[in-house]
Design a protein around this motif. Structure first.
Motif, mmCIF file in Angstrom:
data_model
loop_
_atom_site.group_PDB
_atom_site.id
_atom_site.type_symbol
_atom_site.label_atom_id
_atom_site.label_comp_id
_atom_site.label_asym_id
_atom_site.label_seq_id
_atom_site.Cartn_x
_atom_site.Cartn_y
_atom_site.Cartn_z
ATOM 1 N N ARG A 88 -14.112 5.615 21.899
ATOM 2 C CA ARG A 88 -14.029 4.183 22.163
ATOM 3 C C ARG A 88 -14.970 3.377 21.284
ATOM 4 O O ARG A 88 -14.582 2.342 20.727
ATOM 5 C CB ARG A 88 -14.346 3.929 23.645
ATOM 6 C CG ARG A 88 -14.167 2.474 24.064
ATOM 7 C CD ARG A 88 -14.232 2.368 25.578
ATOM 8 N NE ARG A 88 -14.081 1.003 26.021
ATOM 9 C CZ ARG A 88 -15.103 0.177 26.266
ATOM 10 N NH1 ARG A 88 -16.346 0.618 26.121
ATOM 11 N NH2 ARG A 88 -14.893 -1.062 26.659
ATOM 12 N N TRP A 89 -16.220 3.836 21.105
ATOM 13 C CA TRP A 89 -17.181 3.014 20.369
ATOM 14 C C TRP A 89 -16.837 2.843 18.892
ATOM 15 O O TRP A 89 -17.066 1.758 18.321
ATOM 16 C CB TRP A 89 -18.596 3.560 20.560
ATOM 17 C CG TRP A 89 -18.916 4.845 19.842
ATOM 18 C CD1 TRP A 89 -18.870 6.091 20.332
ATOM 19 C CD2 TRP A 89 -19.337 4.957 18.475
ATOM 20 N NE1 TRP A 89 -19.215 7.009 19.382
ATOM 21 C CE2 TRP A 89 -19.523 6.337 18.227
ATOM 22 C CE3 TRP A 89 -19.590 4.042 17.441
ATOM 23 C CZ2 TRP A 89 -19.929 6.812 16.992
ATOM 24 C CZ3 TRP A 89 -19.993 4.530 16.215
ATOM 25 C CH2 TRP A 89 -20.163 5.897 15.999
ATOM 26 N N PRO A 90 -16.260 3.846 18.186
ATOM 27 C CA PRO A 90 -15.838 3.576 16.798
ATOM 28 C C PRO A 90 -14.727 2.526 16.722
ATOM 29 O O PRO A 90 -14.678 1.740 15.773
ATOM 30 C CB PRO A 90 -15.370 4.937 16.292
ATOM 31 C CG PRO A 90 -16.046 5.931 17.161
ATOM 32 C CD PRO A 90 -16.110 5.281 18.502
ATOM 33 N N ARG A 91 -13.833 2.517 17.729
ATOM 34 C CA ARG A 91 -12.762 1.516 17.733
ATOM 35 C C ARG A 91 -13.350 0.117 17.892
ATOM 36 O O ARG A 91 -12.946 -0.828 17.195
ATOM 37 C CB ARG A 91 -11.766 1.800 18.856
ATOM 38 C CG ARG A 91 -10.949 3.061 18.659
ATOM 39 C CD ARG A 91 -9.677 3.035 19.501
ATOM 40 N NE ARG A 91 -9.973 2.899 20.925
ATOM 41 C CZ ARG A 91 -10.164 3.921 21.743
ATOM 42 N NH1 ARG A 91 -10.103 5.170 21.277
ATOM 43 N NH2 ARG A 91 -10.416 3.728 23.020
ATOM 44 N N ILE A 92 -14.322 -0.013 18.792
ATOM 45 C CA ILE A 92 -14.962 -1.318 19.000
ATOM 46 C C ILE A 92 -15.718 -1.746 17.747
ATOM 47 O O ILE A 92 -15.671 -2.907 17.333
ATOM 48 C CB ILE A 92 -15.905 -1.255 20.220
ATOM 49 C CG1 ILE A 92 -15.108 -0.979 21.497
ATOM 50 C CG2 ILE A 92 -16.705 -2.552 20.342
ATOM 51 C CD1 ILE A 92 -15.962 -0.796 22.722
ATOM 52 N N ALA A 93 -16.431 -0.788 17.133
ATOM 53 C CA ALA A 93 -17.179 -1.102 15.915
ATOM 54 C C ALA A 93 -16.245 -1.544 14.790
ATOM 55 O O ALA A 93 -16.557 -2.477 14.037
ATOM 56 C CB ALA A 93 -17.993 0.112 15.485
ATOM 57 N N ALA A 94 -15.089 -0.879 14.663
ATOM 58 C CA ALA A 94 -14.133 -1.239 13.608
ATOM 59 C C ALA A 94 -13.586 -2.646 13.831
ATOM 60 O O ALA A 94 -13.459 -3.434 12.881
ATOM 61 C CB ALA A 94 -13.001 -0.220 13.570
ATOM 62 N N ILE A 95 -13.276 -2.971 15.089
ATOM 63 C CA ILE A 95 -12.768 -4.320 15.400
ATOM 64 C C ILE A 95 -13.840 -5.366 15.127
ATOM 65 O O ILE A 95 -13.566 -6.436 14.559
ATOM 66 C CB ILE A 95 -12.299 -4.382 16.869
ATOM 67 C CG1 ILE A 95 -11.077 -3.467 17.067
ATOM 68 C CG2 ILE A 95 -11.953 -5.814 17.257
ATOM 69 C CD1 ILE A 95 -10.645 -3.333 18.508
#
Length: 453
Positions: free
Chosen positions: A303-310
């Protein structure tokens, strides 16, 4: 039968966007395109690139007295990164020009220019193509067992998409404000068609209508905004391709030295449309139901890489828009208050006597003026005013002059002085600049007859 529908469908790299194994030709073409496009999107002076995502905070220059230390540090970082990125090519291209093409002289050296079609620019494209061809050959030998490059293809599209988006936004906002095409100057208005270059005619045409210039800019801004988002990439690429085909055509037909760049922007737009080419042709030409096959990067599992990418994408988009919107506004304001500031002797002055063979003097900016002689030839002089002493210094490549000026009234002007060794006393009367049809004709809903002069 119901009308065909065109529906978007984004697919990830885990979903097949092509046969499991690409053909040998597709593999080789991709390897060549990958190397070439990475080189062309590499940060380089005169081309928009990913460094444009670094906030500029609207600073005009590193010498801007109003800029804070933080702003100057960011500007210095951008400048340093750009120089480091350019260094390999600025070393290679002159060497290739001299040792491969056997060129000599100024064309083999980098110099200050507004042209994107210099000899070294063509040499650079040759280097890109040569290295890309050799790289594709070696790559094909070393990685000959790989069936496809779906993931790398998605990353390459992301690089091209954002580079093209940044470029469209930069050029678009330069027209919206406007900065690229300014209204015709007094010097331009007093110049004949025969004296104008094709590029000068194009700039006059665009600058004569701020509304049309802004319309063209909005089309480019719209394309750039659409390209910032994956779901609207196809529409953005279509708009960008249409806009840039028009720009490239103008560049070729009016000899504007941005031909290489504009052609590459067209090709980048077409590159982004490749996955959807079949669907678009089926829909528009065959009138069959079609689905657009978008290309997506692999989805992060955590989840955290997805949030960071967004978050990173949002920061990039906000920064680029800020640089163009606020930076463009500040540049327009600075340009209007400094460069466009009227000179003390602003106006078009027609001669009342024949002294010095001057027939007309045109003054708009404080740093220069032009003089037209009896033969119709124009001479340009750099100027330096002392408004207290009413003195004027003229400097050209061949002559220098010192004058005093006097205005008995706002409509008349007298110059006394020397140009070289020749004494000059020139009297002028002001021409009413509002009589220029190009800037005074305006818009008419109703015209009983065509007004074509």
């Amino acid at each position: 039968m119901a009308d065909p529908v065109l529906q978007p469908m984004a697919i990830s790299s885990s979903t097949a966007i092509a046969p499991a194994r690409w053909s040998l030709l597709n593999l080789i073409l991709f390897r060549f395109a990958c190397v070439y496009l990475v080189f062309y999107c590499w940060p380089y002076a005169g081309r928009s690139n990913l460094f444009d995502a670094i906030p500029s905070f609207g600073s005009g220059s590193m010498n801007d007295k109003d800029s804070s230390a933080f702003v100057l540090i960011v500007a210095m970082i951008r400048s340093t990164l750009s120089r480091l990125a350019e260094a390999p090519w600025k070393a290679l291209c002159p060497w290739v020009a001299v040792h491969v093409f056997h060129l000599s002289g100024p064309v083999t050296q980098y110099h200050v220019t507004g042209s994107g079609d210099t000899m070294l620019d063509y040499v650079q494209v040759f280097c890109f193509a040569t290295i890309a061809a050799f790289g594709a050959l070696v790559w094909s030998f070393l990685d000959r067992r790989r069936p496809n490059y779906r993931t790398l293809y998605a990353w390459l599209r992301l690089l091209v998409r954002f580079t093209l988006a940044f470029t469209m936004l930069s050029y678009g906002f330069a027209k919206v404000y406007p900065l690229q095409f300014m209204p015709p100057s007094l010097t331009r208005l007093t110049r004949t068609y025969g004296e104008s270059s094709p590029m000068g005619i194009l700039w006059t045409f665009m600058g004569a209508s701020t509304a049309y210039s802004r319309f063209c800019g909005l089309a480019e801004v719209g394309a750039g905004l659409l390209l910032l988002f994956r779901r609207t990439t196809s529409l953005g690429a279509i708009v960008a391709a249409a806009a840039m085909v028009n720009v490239a055509t103008l560049n070729f037909c009016y000899d504007v030295p941005v031909k290489l760049y504009s052609v590459h922007l067209v090709l980048m737009s077409v590159f982004l449309l490749i996955p959807d080419a079949g669907a678009l042709m089926r829909f528009f030409l065959l009138r069959k139901p079609s689905q657009l096959e978008g290309v997506s990067l692999p989805r992060f599992q955590r989840r955290w890489p997805r949030i960071a990418a967004i978050a990173l994408q949002c920061l990039v988009i906000v920064s680029v828009l800020y640089n163009n919107i606020w930076g463009g506004y500040k540049n327009l304001k600075e340009y209007s208050t400094t460069f466009l500031k009227h000179a003390p002797l602003y106006g078009v002055w027609n001669a009342d006597n024949l002294s010095a063979d001057w027939r007309q003097m045109t003054v708009q900016f404080s740093n220069g003026l032009s003089v037209r002689n009896a033969a119709g030839e124009s001479m340009f002089f750099q100027t330096a005013y002392d408004e207290r002493q009413h003195t004027l210094k003229l400097t050209s490549a061949k002559q220098k002059g010192d004058f005093t000026y006097d205005q008995p009234d706002p409509e008349h002007l007298v110059l006394h002085g020397k140009l070289g060794d020749s004494p000059i006393v020139a009297a002028f009367h002001r021409f009413d600049a509002s009589k220029f049809l190009l800037t005074s004709r305006g818009f008419h809903w109703i015209s009983e007859y065509p007004f074509n002069r």
